[in-house]
Design an enzyme around this catalytic site. Structure first.
Site, PDB file in Angstrom:
ATOM      1  N   GLU A   1      18.722 -16.050 -10.279  1.00 47.64           N
ATOM      2  CA  GLU A   1      18.180 -14.446 -10.233  1.00 47.64           C
ATOM      3  C   GLU A   1      17.580 -14.448 -11.740  1.00 47.64           C
ATOM      4  O   GLU A   1      16.498 -13.652 -11.823  1.00 47.64           O
ATOM      5  CB  GLU A   1      19.348 -13.493 -10.169  1.00 47.64           C
ATOM      6  CG  GLU A   1      18.893 -11.890 -10.447  1.00 47.64           C
ATOM      7  CD  GLU A   1      17.837 -11.380  -9.819  1.00 47.64           C
ATOM      8  OE1 GLU A   1      17.213 -12.194  -8.981  1.00 47.64           O
ATOM      9  OE2 GLU A   1      17.296 -10.495 -10.208  1.00 47.64           O
TER      10      GLU A   1
ATOM     11  N   LYS B   1      13.693 -13.317 -12.804  1.00 45.92           N
ATOM     12  CA  LYS B   1      13.151 -12.302 -13.355  1.00 45.92           C
ATOM     13  C   LYS B   1      12.116 -12.704 -14.586  1.00 45.92           C
ATOM     14  O   LYS B   1      11.156 -12.100 -14.762  1.00 45.92           O
ATOM     15  CB  LYS B   1      14.504 -11.359 -14.393  1.00 45.92           C
ATOM     16  CG  LYS B   1      15.521 -10.864 -13.744  1.00 45.92           C
ATOM     17  CD  LYS B   1      15.052  -9.483 -13.005  1.00 45.92           C
ATOM     18  CE  LYS B   1      14.553  -9.839 -11.404  1.00 45.92           C
ATOM     19  NZ  LYS B   1      15.243  -9.259 -10.402  1.00 45.92           N
TER      20      LYS B   1
ATOM     21  N   ARG C   1       4.806   0.907  -6.069  1.00 47.82           N
ATOM     22  CA  ARG C   1       4.644  -0.159  -4.942  1.00 47.82           C
ATOM     23  C   ARG C   1       3.858  -1.175  -5.161  1.00 47.82           C
ATOM     24  O   ARG C   1       3.824  -2.260  -4.260  1.00 47.82           O
ATOM     25  CB  ARG C   1       4.416   0.521  -3.598  1.00 47.82           C
ATOM     26  CG  ARG C   1       5.421   1.706  -3.063  1.00 47.82           C
ATOM     27  CD  ARG C   1       4.876   2.526  -2.071  1.00 47.82           C
ATOM     28  NE  ARG C   1       4.701   2.053  -0.956  1.00 47.82           N
ATOM     29  CZ  ARG C   1       5.498   1.868  -0.030  1.00 47.82           C
ATOM     30  NH1 ARG C   1       6.950   2.714  -0.027  1.00 47.82           N
ATOM     31  NH2 ARG C   1       5.591   1.380   1.139  1.00 47.82           N
TER      32      ARG C   1
ATOM     33  N   GLU D   1       8.664 -13.444 -12.921  1.00 50.46           N
ATOM     34  CA  GLU D   1       7.971 -12.371 -12.277  1.00 50.46           C
ATOM     35  C   GLU D   1       7.543 -11.404 -13.240  1.00 50.46           C
ATOM     36  O   GLU D   1       6.347 -10.613 -13.159  1.00 50.46           O
ATOM     37  CB  GLU D   1       8.862 -11.815 -11.034  1.00 50.46           C
ATOM     38  CG  GLU D   1       9.972 -10.857 -11.515  1.00 50.46           C
ATOM     39  CD  GLU D   1      10.859 -10.729 -10.114  1.00 50.46           C
ATOM     40  OE1 GLU D   1      10.301 -10.806  -9.113  1.00 50.46           O
ATOM     41  OE2 GLU D   1      12.210 -10.233 -10.584  1.00 50.46           O
TER      42      GLU D   1
ATOM     43  N   LYS E   1       6.305  -3.629  -4.838  1.00 48.68           N
ATOM     44  CA  LYS E   1       8.020  -3.165  -4.645  1.00 48.68           C
ATOM     45  C   LYS E   1       8.589  -3.444  -3.124  1.00 48.68           C
ATOM     46  O   LYS E   1       9.733  -3.585  -3.160  1.00 48.68           O
ATOM     47  CB  LYS E   1       7.809  -1.709  -4.806  1.00 48.68           C
ATOM     48  CG  LYS E   1       9.490  -1.051  -5.044  1.00 48.68           C
ATOM     49  CD  LYS E   1      10.019  -1.822  -6.385  1.00 48.68           C
ATOM     50  CE  LYS E   1      11.594  -1.513  -6.508  1.00 48.68           C
ATOM     51  NZ  LYS E   1      12.201  -2.495  -7.148  1.00 48.68           N
TER      52      LYS E   1
ATOM     53  N   HIS F   1      21.652 -35.577 -12.134  1.00 47.07           N
ATOM     54  CA  HIS F   1      21.095 -36.217 -11.070  1.00 47.07           C
ATOM     55  C   HIS F   1      19.405 -36.077 -11.041  1.00 47.07           C
ATOM     56  O   HIS F   1      18.880 -36.200 -10.122  1.00 47.07           O
ATOM     57  CB  HIS F   1      21.562 -35.520  -9.731  1.00 47.07           C
ATOM     58  CG  HIS F   1      22.883 -35.538  -9.630  1.00 47.07           C
ATOM     59  ND1 HIS F   1      23.722 -36.677  -9.136  1.00 47.07           N
ATOM     60  CD2 HIS F   1      24.052 -34.709  -9.994  1.00 47.07           C
ATOM     61  CE1 HIS F   1      25.081 -36.504  -9.268  1.00 47.07           C
ATOM     62  NE2 HIS F   1      25.259 -35.314  -9.655  1.00 47.07           N
TER      63      HIS F   1
ATOM     64  N   TRP G   1      -2.977  -2.591  -1.242  1.00 47.05           N
ATOM     65  CA  TRP G   1      -2.548  -3.822  -1.713  1.00 47.05           C
ATOM     66  C   TRP G   1      -3.484  -4.825  -0.764  1.00 47.05           C
ATOM     67  O   TRP G   1      -3.363  -4.887   0.421  1.00 47.05           O
ATOM     68  CB  TRP G   1      -1.277  -3.859  -1.820  1.00 47.05           C
ATOM     69  CG  TRP G   1      -0.606  -5.420  -1.915  1.00 47.05           C
ATOM     70  CD1 TRP G   1      -0.467  -6.419  -0.774  1.00 47.05           C
ATOM     71  CD2 TRP G   1      -0.083  -5.868  -2.904  1.00 47.05           C
ATOM     72  NE1 TRP G   1      -0.002  -7.475  -1.260  1.00 47.05           N
ATOM     73  CE2 TRP G   1       0.377  -7.090  -2.500  1.00 47.05           C
ATOM     74  CE3 TRP G   1       0.261  -5.392  -4.209  1.00 47.05           C
ATOM     75  CZ2 TRP G   1       1.035  -7.985  -3.470  1.00 47.05           C
ATOM     76  CZ3 TRP G   1       0.924  -6.371  -5.024  1.00 47.05           C
ATOM     77  CH2 TRP G   1       1.409  -7.573  -4.642  1.00 47.05           C
TER      78      TRP G   1
ATOM     79  N   CYS H   1       0.787  -1.132  -0.077  1.00 46.99           N
ATOM     80  CA  CYS H   1      -0.135  -0.014   0.107  1.00 46.99           C
ATOM     81  C   CYS H   1       0.932   1.197  -0.074  1.00 46.99           C
ATOM     82  O   CYS H   1       1.963   1.176   0.329  1.00 46.99           O
ATOM     83  CB  CYS H   1      -0.704   0.045   1.433  1.00 46.99           C
ATOM     84  SG  CYS H   1      -1.797  -1.563   1.474  1.00 46.99           S
TER      85      CYS H   1
ATOM     86  N   ASN I   1      -1.314   1.344   6.428  1.00 45.27           N
ATOM     87  CA  ASN I   1      -0.617   0.389   5.766  1.00 45.27           C
ATOM     88  C   ASN I   1      -0.229  -0.386   6.957  1.00 45.27           C
ATOM     89  O   ASN I   1       0.268   0.054   8.210  1.00 45.27           O
ATOM     90  CB  ASN I   1       0.756   0.820   5.077  1.00 45.27           C
ATOM     91  CG  ASN I   1       0.320   1.635   3.919  1.00 45.27           C
ATOM     92  OD1 ASN I   1      -0.596   1.884   3.453  1.00 45.27           O
ATOM     93  ND2 ASN I   1       1.665   2.138   3.389  1.00 45.27           N
ATOM     94  N   GLY I   2      -0.075  -1.744   6.644  1.00 42.72           N
ATOM     95  CA  GLY I   2       0.142  -2.481   7.752  1.00 42.72           C
ATOM     96  C   GLY I   2      -0.695  -3.648   8.127  1.00 42.72           C
ATOM     97  O   GLY I   2      -1.734  -3.629   7.280  1.00 42.72           O
TER      98      GLY I   2
END
Ligand code: F6R
Length: 606
Positions: A476, A480, A27, A483, A601, A499, A74, A2, A100-101
């Site tokens: 990484e 990318k 965000r 996402e 974010k 294996h 959010w 948020c 927020n929270g």
């Protein structure tokens, strides 16, 4: 997560509110709302969807108000509906709150308030706050005292902000664990969940700490302690980011802009204050063990760090995903926990650090956002200076963190006397070549990567393979792809393939292999061996390598040839290729690149 933006000024502030909340879009959010003041009553507008569409449809900019708060939500408690969108108001319509929270005890509070006659419209945890304010205001006849009583009964985390027609020129706010700051302009004052909420208007910020609340009006602000109610003298933090750097600057997406900023970001990292790097190196040198923590991309940065510290400085420092830290880590006064975080607000990482500190461990962090919770919590913070990263997908911040870890590892190696000054200088020279090399790759290879990405954008499953330090690069790069393009990509050590995974290789399986320079002989040969294993089973291989054209004739199905570079910087260059490949796959698939689904974010909830 948020976003909160608030403003109080001499004139109409709806434009500023709009700009502020738009700057927080990065965000991540799914609905948006505002509370304004019309003479002596609140005006609430809210709905699901994007900020721009919401402001247009609800005609918010045609309204006039000298005070207001805005919120992007959010969803955590309750579905994405208009009813669950902030702001929320009390029954008497005297308090409009954004938050927020997570209020962890909202159920018993809501039950009690309902029994007392309060009516609720949403499924959210936040809605208890305006009702509690109403209740305690009735008792105290004082907004500030009501706020302190509310804070006292709330459990969980919050950055809460509210306005009331009973104090028409004041914004009230309070913070526990969710980010909150004030912007101190001459003509207006601002509240925001980060600098971007007011960076267009002022670079003077006051960072609200946990356990503090603030009352903000056009000409003044006061910050006080929750418990004692005593005023706290706060320093003004100068934001050193330019509002221009938060704009797209002609690029179609922030992600591309931020990938292209990497030569400069690397230069900034190389110009890090050496005293600060030495201090961190000393902490590492003096600790008996070091653990690296991060989550998502920063976990892969941490994994990269382990390879760098092991190879350069003989320092094994296991990476732990922040969310797993409490289950895995054994730390004490002789340990150092070094965290990586772009936002500096990630709940999982902050929680890991708190746990580490509670066990007596020293803490340090490499963080991009100044004034963030993590940067202020740790014993030693290095601000990476990568500039604002607006795209939800992390690119430049991660590259910069890898570089800073390398700079610190080189210093530790010299301190431990496992590296000569000569090797140190040669390594530094190689790192100083990096900005130019990345620039030439961006100039000369982007078109080719675009073509390859476009040709293979319909592939639904990729294997991303690398050995040694190319393994975290593969991980990484695969993240990318997942996402931003929503394409399944599995990162794996290339040596792991035989294996079990080889069983599924056939002409329908696509792999990308990150190949080290030939000068890294053992790693190179082992990686090529893995390519042979795939090709022997008719699997497709896109090889990213540093050999000359024709050297690997027929080895790869497709190849991307990079200029010859020293092994120290080769994996960083491969990572830039991974970023571009995901970006162009995502644009070919018409994904929402800067705001991909289901990723925020700064993930400030656990
Ligand atoms: C990936 C991504 C996330 C973050 C993770 C940690 O592109 O953006 O995986 O890396 O949420 O965030 P920070 O670095 O802000 O702690």
């Amino acid at each position: 997560m948020c976003g909160i933006s608030g403003a109080v000024g001499l004139n109409n502030i709806t434009d500023e509110l709009y700009q502020g909340i738009r700057n927080l879009e990065y965000r991540g959010y799914d609905s948006c709302g505002v509370a304004l003041m019309d003479k002596k009553s609140l005006v609430i507008r809210k709905n699901t969807g994007g900020v721009e569409e919401f402001f247009r449809k609800e005609n918010v900019l045609s309204l006039s108000s000298k005070i207001g708060i805005a919120h992007t939500r959010w969803a955590t408690h309750g579905k994405v509906t208009r009813e669950n969108t902030h702001p929320f108001t009390s029954c008497d319509g005297k308090f409009a709150v954004v938050h927020n929270g997570i209020i962890s005890n909202f159920r018993p509070l809501k039950d009690k308030l309902t029994r007392e006659g309060h009516k609720f419209d949403s499924e959210t945890d936040t809605e208890v706050i305006p009702h509690l304010l109403e209740k305690y205001y009735k008792e105290t006849k004082n907004i500030e005292q009501a706020l302190r009583k509310v804070i006292n009964v709330l459990e969980g985390t919050f950055a809460l902000v509210f306005i009331s027609p009973m104090a028409p020129g004041q914004i009230f706010c309070a913070k526990r664990e969710s980010p909150l700051m004030l912007g101190i302009g001459d003509e207006a004052k601002y509240v925001g969940s980060d600098f971007n909420a007011f960076i267009d208007h002022t670079k003077n910020a006051v960072i609200i700490d946990d356990g503090e609340y603030a009352i903000v009006s056009r000409d003044s602000y006061v910050v006080k302690d929750f418990v004692t109610g005593q005023e706290i003298q706060k320093n003004i933090t100068k934001i050193d980011w330019d509002s221009e750097t938060t704009k797209k600057g002609g690029y179609p997406h922030y992600m591309l802009k931020e990938i292209y900023e990497q030569p400069q970001v690397v230069t900034n990292a190389l110009e890090q204050d050496s005293k600060s790097l030495d201090e961190l190196a000393d902490m590492i040198f003096e600790s008996e063990k070091m653990i690296l923590v991060g989550v998502g991309t920063t976990y892969y940065v941490a994994s990269y760090g382990n390879y760098i510290f092991s190879s350069l400085a003989g320092e094994f420092c296991p990476p732990i995903s922040s969310d797993e830290f409490p289950s895995l880590a054994n730390v004490d006064e002789k340990s150092l926990v070094l965290a990586l975080s772009q936002s500096g607000e990630t709940y999982d990482t902050l929680t890991a650090l708190k746990y580490a500190k509670s066990q007596g461990a020293k803490t340090a962090a490499i963080v991009n956002v100044m004034g963030s919770a993590i940067s202020r919590f740790v014993d030693k913070a290095i601000l990476q200076g990568s500039g604002p990263e607006i795209c939800v997908i992390s690119t430049k911040a991660a590259l910069s963190q890898m570089l800073i870890l390398t700079l610190v590892a080189l210093r530790v190696a010299v301190k431990k006397k496992v590296m000569t000054k000569k090797v140190f200088n040669a390594s530094m020279a190689a790192l100083h070549d990096l900005p130019g090399i990345i620039q030439s790759i961006l100039n000369e290879r982007s078109g080719f990567i675009h073509r390859i990405a476009h040709s293979y954008c319909k592939v639904r499953h990729w294997l991303y393979l690398g050995r040694g330090i190319y393994y975290p690069v593969a991980l990484e790069s695969a993240l990318k792809m997942k996402e931003v393009a929503y394409v399944h990509a599995e990162g794996m050590p290339a040596g792991f393939l035989k294996h079990g995974t080889l069983a599924m290789i056939d002409q329908d399986i696509y792999s990308i292999v990150f190949i080290p320079p030939r000068s890294d002989k053992a790693l190179y040969e082992a990686t090529i061996h893995s390519v042979d294993e795939i090709r022997a089973r008719s699997g497709f291989v896109l090889g990213i390598h540093f050999d000359e054209r024709g050297k690997n004739k027929d080895l790869f199905s497709e190849e991307l040839i990079l200029p010859k570079v020293p092994p120290l910087i080769a994996p960083l260059i491969q990572m830039v290729i991974g970023q571009l490949f995901s970006y162009f796959t995502a644009t070919s698939l018409k994904r929402n690149v800067d705001k991909p689904r289901s990723l925020a974010k700064s993930v400030t909830v656990g």
